[in-house]
Design a protein around this motif. Structure first.
Motif, short mmCIF file in Angstrom:
data_model
loop_
_atom_site.label_atom_id
_atom_site.label_comp_id
_atom_site.label_asym_id
_atom_site.label_seq_id
_atom_site.Cartn_x
_atom_site.Cartn_y
_atom_site.Cartn_z
N HIS A 1 -11.76 -7.35 37.68
CA HIS A 1 -11.94 -6.88 36.30
C HIS A 1 -10.87 -5.85 35.95
CE1 HIS A 1 -14.71 -4.71 33.18
NE2 HIS A 1 -13.83 -5.48 32.60
N SER A 2 -10.64 -4.90 36.84
CA SER A 2 -9.61 -3.89 36.59
C SER A 2 -8.24 -4.53 36.44
CB SER A 2 -9.56 -2.88 37.74
OG SER A 2 -10.69 -2.07 37.71
N SER A 3 -7.97 -5.55 37.24
CA SER A 3 -6.64 -6.18 37.19
C SER A 3 -6.40 -6.89 35.86
CB SER A 3 -6.45 -7.14 38.38
OG SER A 3 -7.15 -8.35 38.17
N VAL A 4 -7.44 -7.50 35.30
CA VAL A 4 -7.24 -8.20 34.02
C VAL A 4 -7.23 -7.23 32.84
CG1 VAL A 4 -8.10 -10.43 34.84
CG2 VAL A 4 -9.67 -8.84 33.73
N MET A 5 -7.74 -6.02 33.06
CA MET A 5 -7.72 -5.00 32.01
C MET A 5 -6.41 -4.21 32.00
SD MET A 5 -10.91 -4.92 30.66
CE MET A 5 -11.16 -3.27 30.05
N ALA A 6 -5.66 -4.31 33.07
CA ALA A 6 -4.53 -3.39 33.30
C ALA A 6 -3.49 -3.40 32.19
CB ALA A 6 -3.88 -3.71 34.64
#
Ligand SMILES: [Zn+2]
Length: 142
Positions: free
Chosen positions: A85-90
């Motif tokens: 999730h964090s990676s796609v929000m980055a």
């Protein structure tokens, strides 16, 4: 109950994440290869897991105690779901990177269920399958 080495858990997770999404599998593989996960089972360390993202570096770190149980494999999958999730929000603008707890737990719970289902499918006995199904039902309550 089947016990996993950490490397077996990594391979199991990458395989089953990959059956749903090659991007999720790639993130998991990157996390394992770049040692984002501190999972040593040592005296005095609490059970459970935690993921922390570092937006400046577009990386995450996972802290957990891995004993090799299927439940720990699910915990690892949960925390890697948070990392995904964090990676796609980055790359989103800063003001679009905030989210509520129910959203925060969506990718993680989804990742956990991918692996929980795979664990049930891989069970070698009915007793093992019942234990894994019970854990799958208990975890959402937690
Ligand atoms: Zn979570």
């Amino acid at each position: 109950e089947h016990h996993f080495t950490f490397d077996e858990a990594a391979a199991f997770m990458i395989q089953h994440y990959g059956e749903f999404s090659p991007k999720m599998a790639a993130l998991a593989q990157h996390a394992f290869e770049h040692r984002w996960i501190e999972a040593e089972d040592r005296a005095g360390k609490a059970p459970g897991g935690w993921m922390e993202s570092a937006p400046e570096t577009h990386e995450s770190r996972i802290f957990m105690t891995f004993t090799g149980s299927p439940n720990d494999v699910s915990t690892l999958a949960h925390e890697l779901g948070h990392a995904f999730h964090s990676s796609v929000m980055a790359d989103l603008p800063n003001l679009r990177q905030d989210y509520a707890m129910n959203v925060a737990e969506t990718a993680s719970t989804f990742g956990e269920l991918i692996v929980a289902d795979a664990n049930v499918q891989a069970a070698k006995t009915n007793a093992e399958k019942i234990t894994l199904l019970n854990a799958k039902l208990d975890n959402p309550l937690a």
